[in-house]
Design a protein around this motif. Structure first.
Motif, PDB file in Angstrom:
ATOM      1  N   UNK A 158       0.853  -1.189   0.000  1.00 48.22           N
ATOM      2  CA  UNK A 158       0.000   0.000   0.000  1.00 48.22           C
ATOM      3  C   UNK A 158       0.888   1.238   0.000  1.00 48.22           C
ATOM      4  N   UNK A 159       0.336   2.351  -0.512  1.00 48.13           N
ATOM      5  CA  UNK A 159       1.048   3.623  -0.563  1.00 48.13           C
ATOM      6  C   UNK A 159       2.290   3.539  -1.449  1.00 48.13           C
ATOM      7  N   UNK A 160       2.150   2.846  -2.581  1.00 55.69           N
ATOM      8  CA  UNK A 160       3.224   2.823  -3.563  1.00 55.69           C
ATOM      9  C   UNK A 160       2.816   3.682  -4.754  1.00 55.69           C
ATOM     10  N   UNK A 161       3.814   4.252  -5.420  1.00 53.27           N
ATOM     11  CA  UNK A 161       3.547   5.221  -6.480  1.00 53.27           C
ATOM     12  C   UNK A 161       3.154   4.575  -7.800  1.00 53.27           C
ATOM     13  N   UNK A 162       3.731   3.418  -8.082  1.00 51.88           N
ATOM     14  CA  UNK A 162       3.461   2.740  -9.343  1.00 51.88           C
ATOM     15  C   UNK A 162       3.957   1.302  -9.231  1.00 51.88           C
ATOM     16  N   UNK A 163       3.865   0.561 -10.327  1.00 53.73           N
ATOM     17  CA  UNK A 163       4.259  -0.846 -10.299  1.00 53.73           C
ATOM     18  C   UNK A 163       5.741  -1.003  -9.960  1.00 53.73           C
ATOM     19  N   UNK A 164       6.578  -0.139 -10.521  1.00 53.29           N
ATOM     20  CA  UNK A 164       8.012  -0.237 -10.254  1.00 53.29           C
ATOM     21  C   UNK A 164       8.317   0.020  -8.780  1.00 53.29           C
ATOM     22  N   UNK A 165       7.595   0.944  -8.180  1.00 56.58           N
ATOM     23  CA  UNK A 165       7.788   1.239  -6.759  1.00 56.58           C
ATOM     24  C   UNK A 165       7.384   0.033  -5.910  1.00 56.58           C
ATOM     25  N   UNK A 166       6.307  -0.646  -6.290  1.00 55.78           N
ATOM     26  CA  UNK A 166       5.889  -1.843  -5.558  1.00 55.78           C
ATOM     27  C   UNK A 166       6.991  -2.907  -5.598  1.00 55.78           C
ATOM     28  N   UNK A 167       7.529  -3.155  -6.782  1.00 55.44           N
ATOM     29  CA  UNK A 167       8.594  -4.151  -6.902  1.00 55.44           C
ATOM     30  C   UNK A 167       9.819  -3.731  -6.093  1.00 55.44           C
ATOM     31  N   UNK A 168      10.155  -2.456  -6.129  1.00 53.95           N
ATOM     32  CA  UNK A 168      11.283  -1.961  -5.346  1.00 53.95           C
ATOM     33  C   UNK A 168      11.079  -2.229  -3.853  1.00 53.95           C
ATOM     34  N   UNK A 169       9.857  -1.973  -3.373  1.00 56.90           N
ATOM     35  CA  UNK A 169       9.554  -2.213  -1.964  1.00 56.90           C
ATOM     36  C   UNK A 169       9.691  -3.691  -1.619  1.00 56.90           C
ATOM     37  N   UNK A 170       9.182  -4.559  -2.466  1.00 59.52           N
ATOM     38  CA  UNK A 170       9.265  -5.998  -2.204  1.00 59.52           C
ATOM     39  C   UNK A 170      10.705  -6.489  -2.263  1.00 59.52           C
ATOM     40  N   UNK A 171      11.476  -5.976  -3.193  1.00 58.87           N
ATOM     41  CA  UNK A 171      12.885  -6.371  -3.279  1.00 58.87           C
ATOM     42  C   UNK A 171      13.654  -5.934  -2.043  1.00 58.87           C
ATOM     43  N   UNK A 172      13.225  -4.839  -1.428  1.00 58.95           N
ATOM     44  CA  UNK A 172      13.910  -4.321  -0.253  1.00 58.95           C
ATOM     45  C   UNK A 172      13.586  -5.043   1.036  1.00 58.95           C
ATOM     46  N   UNK A 173      12.680  -5.982   0.999  1.00 57.24           N
ATOM     47  CA  UNK A 173      12.300  -6.767   2.173  1.00 57.24           C
ATOM     48  C   UNK A 173      12.719  -8.218   1.941  1.00 57.24           C
TER      49      UNK A 173
END
Length: 216
Positions: A158-173
């Motif tokens: 939640x609170x992600x800017x776009x699809x790339x931001x979502x993937x970035x967040x998941x990669x960071x966890x």
């Protein structure tokens, strides 16, 4: 067999599955097929199935329905992994969950993005990581919504800017990364992802993985 959640940044909130709509909706849902078929839900109720007829049909829809799948698969290739096939059935589940989170906000009560509201097409419920009796709230959604043959596992943000931001967040966890690239608990052969649907819309992203082929 548990799910975990964590804050990736002040603005981004992601949740992952481990072992343990709007004007846009009207546009995206028009080509759906198979609504005349039905599936038996866990409590004995019967729901109409929601799905596209093929991956090619999904790719004719707005890129919110398939771009995140492509980004995930591009990343999987950098890790020496095969792509997870774009699944019409998993896409339908991801779409419905994004819509549910946006419009009905079932996660507000407990803060868990894997919750679902009650709906005529699926069984609602609250997911509690400490209570294994609630895990089917997630696992059974692909069967209920689209007739997918196997279990479904979700990572959500939640609170992600776009699809790339979502993937970035998941990669960071670490825990989310393990789901994306079949590491850790997900490294066993039975968890080789053969079906993937992922949708981003209005700050929410849901990606659904399955180990059974989608035979749409």
């Amino acid at each position: 067999m548990m799910f975990s959640s964590l804050g990736v940044s002040r603005r981004t909130f992601v949740q992952q599955a481990s072992l343990g709509a709007s004007l846009w909706l009207a546009e995206a849902s028009a080509p759906l097929a198979g609504n005349e078929r039905k599936v038996q839900a866990s409590e004995g109720r019967t729901f109409p199935l929601l799905r596209w007829t093929s991956a090619a049909e999904v790719r004719k829809q707005p890129d919110a329905l398939w771009r995140l799948v492509d980004l995930i698969n591009t990343y999987r290739r950098t890790q020496g992994l095969p792509e997870a096939a774009l699944s019409p059935r998993m896409t339908a589940v991801a779409l419905e969950h994004v819509k549910d989170l946006i419009h009905n906000r079932p996660h507000e009560a407990t803060g868990n993005l894997h919750n679902w509201s009650n709906n005529e097409r699926w069984t609602g419920g609250v997911y509690r990581p400490e209570d294994k009796s609630t895990w089917p709230v997630m696992w059974n959604k692909p069967r209920e919504i689209s007739g997918y043959a196997g279990l479904g596992f979700e990572i959500a943000a939640a609170h992600v800017d776009d699809a790339a931001h979502a993937l970035q967040a998941w990669r960071g966890s670490r825990s989310h990364w393990e789901v994306l690239v079949n590491r850790g608990a997900w490294s066993k052969p039975r968890w080789r992802w053969k079906a993937l649907g992922a949708v981003f819309h209005q700050g929410y992203a849901c990606a659904w993985f399955g180990a059974e082929e989608d035979r749409s």
